[in-house]
Write an enzyme that holds these catalytic residues in place. Structure first.
Site, PDB file in Angstrom:
ATOM      1  N   SER A 279      28.950   3.607  50.365  1.00 35.98           N
ATOM      2  CA  SER A 279      30.142   3.001  50.948  1.00 35.98           C
ATOM      3  C   SER A 279      30.670   1.941  49.998  1.00 35.98           C
ATOM      4  O   SER A 279      29.949   1.462  49.129  1.00 35.98           O
ATOM      5  CB  SER A 279      29.776   2.311  52.262  1.00 35.98           C
ATOM      6  OG  SER A 279      28.969   1.177  51.988  1.00 35.98           O
ATOM      7  N   ASP A 280      31.930   1.561  50.167  1.00 40.10           N
ATOM      8  CA  ASP A 280      32.374   0.326  49.541  1.00 40.10           C
ATOM      9  C   ASP A 280      31.797  -0.814  50.387  1.00 40.10           C
ATOM     10  O   ASP A 280      31.338  -0.599  51.514  1.00 40.10           O
ATOM     11  CB  ASP A 280      33.907   0.268  49.461  1.00 40.10           C
ATOM     12  CG  ASP A 280      34.375  -0.745  48.406  1.00 40.10           C
ATOM     13  OD1 ASP A 280      33.564  -1.617  48.013  1.00 40.10           O
ATOM     14  OD2 ASP A 280      35.540  -0.669  47.969  1.00 40.10           O
ATOM     15  N   TRP A 281      31.834  -2.013  49.834  1.00 39.02           N
ATOM     16  CA  TRP A 281      31.189  -3.152  50.506  1.00 39.02           C
ATOM     17  C   TRP A 281      31.938  -3.519  51.796  1.00 39.02           C
ATOM     18  O   TRP A 281      33.112  -3.877  51.751  1.00 39.02           O
ATOM     19  CB  TRP A 281      31.121  -4.341  49.540  1.00 39.02           C
ATOM     20  CG  TRP A 281      29.876  -4.324  48.693  1.00 39.02           C
ATOM     21  CD1 TRP A 281      28.956  -5.334  48.588  1.00 39.02           C
ATOM     22  CD2 TRP A 281      29.385  -3.273  47.836  1.00 39.02           C
ATOM     23  NE1 TRP A 281      27.932  -4.962  47.742  1.00 39.02           N
ATOM     24  CE2 TRP A 281      28.165  -3.706  47.264  1.00 39.02           C
ATOM     25  CE3 TRP A 281      29.835  -1.993  47.516  1.00 39.02           C
ATOM     26  CZ2 TRP A 281      27.415  -2.924  46.394  1.00 39.02           C
ATOM     27  CZ3 TRP A 281      29.083  -1.211  46.644  1.00 39.02           C
ATOM     28  CH2 TRP A 281      27.896  -1.680  46.100  1.00 39.02           C
TER      29      TRP A 281
END
Ligand code: BGC
Length: 734
Positions: A279-281
């Protein structure tokens, strides 16, 4: 007794010794054999990765498996010491190895060993049009990541420049899917040659920062396939990228981090991606969505302890109560283990290197080849250092440090040579060099007035302005509000050029700005992007003629924002939470060409201190041409007086397309370095994919028989040679 004696005499002492040695060796071998049996297969680097993965998987407990699919600090995942799996470190990217933060917040860790080389921005790398430099860039990043103990480098970004306003354009390789693909493939190969996993981000359609965490992107299938996905596909299929990061936005409804279509169907299904999807953060939104729709590693979720992440306890619970099957977890673990083995995390990789002379030379070369000479009337450039007595350097970007800005792409640079420093090093001993700020983020009028006075008194002005990494310019989390120069620079430039017509304009920035109000008055303009730690040296080398500029624009520079497609159609930034890409395929030059709108500077454009002639176009078909494979050959000659490099570009035009197609599309290029007078024959291969379009009904790429035009030129609007080409057979590729 005699018998006994006889027998005794049969035992030869040397034979006895030999027997003893053999016995000892046999028992030793037994020990060795036994030890080999004890040594788990996964610890044997000579075994195939898949076998090691299966072996290690079979040894992991459920809790250990769960610990591999979510973070245990801002940029790490947990170690499993009993099996020798170390803590995994991830780091941004893409312009070097970011300083360490955290562990549980975004504050700098305050270390003294987390400096990095600061490389030119990716939009500039793309403007070199030099694939070898893509590879060299990646190698620098890989070597530094390795020395800094990072397994995964979070880059390169490969979103397409759909609007000049996207705050992260500087991190991406421009507007064209073909050029972007060529550059990211080599970058990734360079990083991964160092046993560091690269990360293709942000998958997909994260083309604006405005409402990036929630915006829903709608586009037609052809735009998705032909414009936005090709760099990702090339990263997976050609560069074997080890990891992919999902984007923050939604795509056709679901978030990208739980998007069955993008992740399961296309990335893992059609393209056969075997690596891990992270995932992105703070881009994960639910356990069920993440588990079932393809996320393999959850990073950066805010406001939850790590063991409460969506892919931590709630996932484990779902496994216990039968909501999820173990095979789903095992698939995610396998993908993480592949990365662990790829990066030699268990057996160790040996040291890398940091900021070596070679890294500095690579940074410099990329900066030199990235800068694009946009205007150069009457040979205003290069400047003759022996004739110029006084230089007024004006503009904040002449002294501003850019490395530590822009968001996650920031770098704690070992050093950064500013433009003023570069100019002083080059000519400071010969010319009187003054500096005035001229403008500043928060400034009074006297700055401008003082700069105008300095301009009046100098032989030549070198103005260094443009954008910077402050919010609402080239910075993560916000887009630009318009395409104008900030801080009153248009007014300032008009006043400066009135005071001294010999004004050379150097612009920093990740994309285009409007220049209409002063462009006609200034003799020379150079686009410098963000040129990295050697930027000032590279700039001075170009301004004073040690280096001949050879960069070409990786994006169109429109005259006005309203000319560019998303803005012309009111299709940015979206309404009621959704942005519709109404321009479809017509992104960048595809729009300007098809709609016959003159840009300020076209895609692929860039001047040189020499000039090039093109001749003798030959389209060479192999004898048994079945699949459209063909080689386009032509000659390029340096017809001027200086060494120089030309980026020869090849565009294809479908003369009678069944479906709408852009007027022309880039399908090949090559950068040729030539001495004065030298002529070289160059060749660019094409295959059926160079002629194909995506047919949504057939769900595949169709290269349709018929007539095409092959266009060869110095920019997308400066076609020097052309010929027709007939494809004799229609083919479909899924
Ligand atoms: C960015 C990513 C980056 C991550 C970690 C996010 O805000 O979108 O590109 O890798 O942060 O810093």
């Amino acid at each position: 007794m005699g018998k006994t004696m006889k027998r005794k005499s049969l035992i030869n002492p040397r034979f006895a010794l030999l027997m003893l040695v053999i016995a000892a060796m046999a028992s030793n071998m037994a020990v060795v054999h036994h030890a080999q049996e004890q040594r788990p297969l996964y610890l044997d680097p000579s075994q195939p990765i898949e076998a090691r993965v299966e072996d290690l998987l079979s040894r992991l407990t459920l809790d250990e498996k769960i610990s591999l699919v979510h973070a245990d600090s801002k940029f790490t995942t947990a170690a499993i010491s009993r099996l020798g799996i170390p803590r995994r470190w991830l780091s941004d990217g893409p312009h070097g190895v970011r300083e360490d933060v955290g562990p549980d917040n975004w504050l700098p860790a305050g270390r003294s060993d987390d400096f990095s080389s600061y490389m030119p921005a990716l939009v500039g790398l793309a403007a070199t049009w030099n694939q070898d430099l893509g590879r060299a860039y990646g190698e620098v990043v890989g070597q530094e990541a390795r020395q800094r103990g990072k397994q995964i480098m979070l880059g390169p970004g490969m979103n397409i420049m759909r609007t000049p306003l996207n705050g992260r354009n500087f991190e991406y390789p421009g507007e064209d899917p073909f050029l972007s693909s060529r550059m990211v493939v080599n970058y990734i190969k360079g990083v991964q040659s160092q046993h560091v996993a690269s990360c293709a981000k942000h998958f997909a359609a994260n083309d604006q920062e405005w409402q990036r965490g929630t915006i829903n992107v709608e586009m037609d299938e052809r735009a998705l396939r032909e414009i936005y996905l090709p760099p990702f596909k090339a990263a997976v299929k050609e560069a074997q990228v080890q990891t992919v990061m999902t984007a923050y936005n939604r795509f056709r409804g679901p978030y990208c981090s739980e998007n069955d279509y993008l992740v399961n169907k296309i990335l893992k299904g059609e393209w056969g991606f075997k690596g891990l999807v992270m995932s992105d953060w703070n881009g994960t939104h639910s356990t069920r969505g993440a588990v079932l729709n393809g996320l393999d590693l959850e990073m950066g979720t805010e406001g939850k302890p790590y063991d409460e992440f969506y892919l931590a306890r709630p996932f484990r619970e779902g496994l216990s109560n039968g909501e999820f099957s173990l095979s789903v977890l095992d698939d995610k673990v396998r993908r993480n283990l592949r990365e662990i083995f790829f990066t030699h995390s268990i057996e160790g990789r040996g040291p890398g290197s940091l900021n070596t002379k070679e890294h500095q030379a690579t940074a410099r070369r990329i900066a030199e080849e990235s800068m694009v000479l946009l205007k150069n009337d009457a040979g205003a450039l290069p400047l003759d250092a022996d004739k110029i007595k006084s230089i007024a350097v004006i503009g904040e970007n002449a002294v501003r440090l850019q490395a530590y800005g822009g968001g996650s792409a920031r770098i704690k640079a070992f050093y950064e040579v500013t433009p003023l420093e570069g100019i002083l090093r080059k000519v400071g001993d010969r010319a009187n060099v003054s500096f005035s700020m001229g403008y500043r983020e928060k400034a009074g009028n006297d700055l401008a007035e003082r700069a105008v006075q300095a301009a009046k008194q100098a032989d030549v002005v070198i103005y260094v302005g443009g954008l910077n990494h402050s919010p609402y310019f080239d910075a993560e989390g916000s887009d630009r509000k318009d395409m104008k120069l900030p801080y009153g620079q248009d007014d300032l430039l008009r006043r400066i050029v009135d005071a001294n017509p010999r004004t050379i304009v150097v612009l920093f920035g990740g994309g285009p700005v409007e220049m209409g109000s002063w462009l006609a008055q200034v003799p020379a303009v150079l686009q410098a992007w963000y040129p990295g730690m050697e930027g000032g040296n590279a700039l001075a080398a170009i301004l004073f003629g040690d280096v001949n500029p050879s960069g070409k624009l990786s994006c169109t520079f429109p005259k006005r924002l309203e000319d560019s497609p998303a803005h012309a159609l009111g299709a940015y930034p979206g309404r009621d939470g959704t942005v519709r890409y109404d321009e479809g395929l017509l992104v960048g030059y595809r729009w300007f060409d098809t709609k016959k709108i003159d840009p300020l500077f076209p895609f692929g454009f860039g001047l040189s201190y020499t000039n090039f002639e093109y001749s003798d176009l030959r389209i060479v078909r192999p004898r048994d041409d079945q699949d459209g494979t063909v080689t386009v050959e032509f000659d390029v000659k340096n017809a001027g007086m200086r060494d120089g490099a030309e980026v020869a570009q090849l565009y294809v035009q479908d003369l009678k397309p069944r479906l709408v197609r852009p007027l022309k599309e880039l399908k090949g290029f090559t950068k040729v370095f030539l001495k004065p007078g030298e002529r070289r024959s160059v060749s660019i291969p094409l295959d059926r994919s160079s002629f194909a379009f995506y047919d949504p009904e057939k769900q595949g790429w169709v290269a349709e028989k018929g007539d095409f035009k092959i266009l060869v030129g110095s920019s997308s609007r400066d076609i020097r040679l052309q010929d027709n080409f007939q494809l004799t057979r229609t083919t479909l590729e899924k």
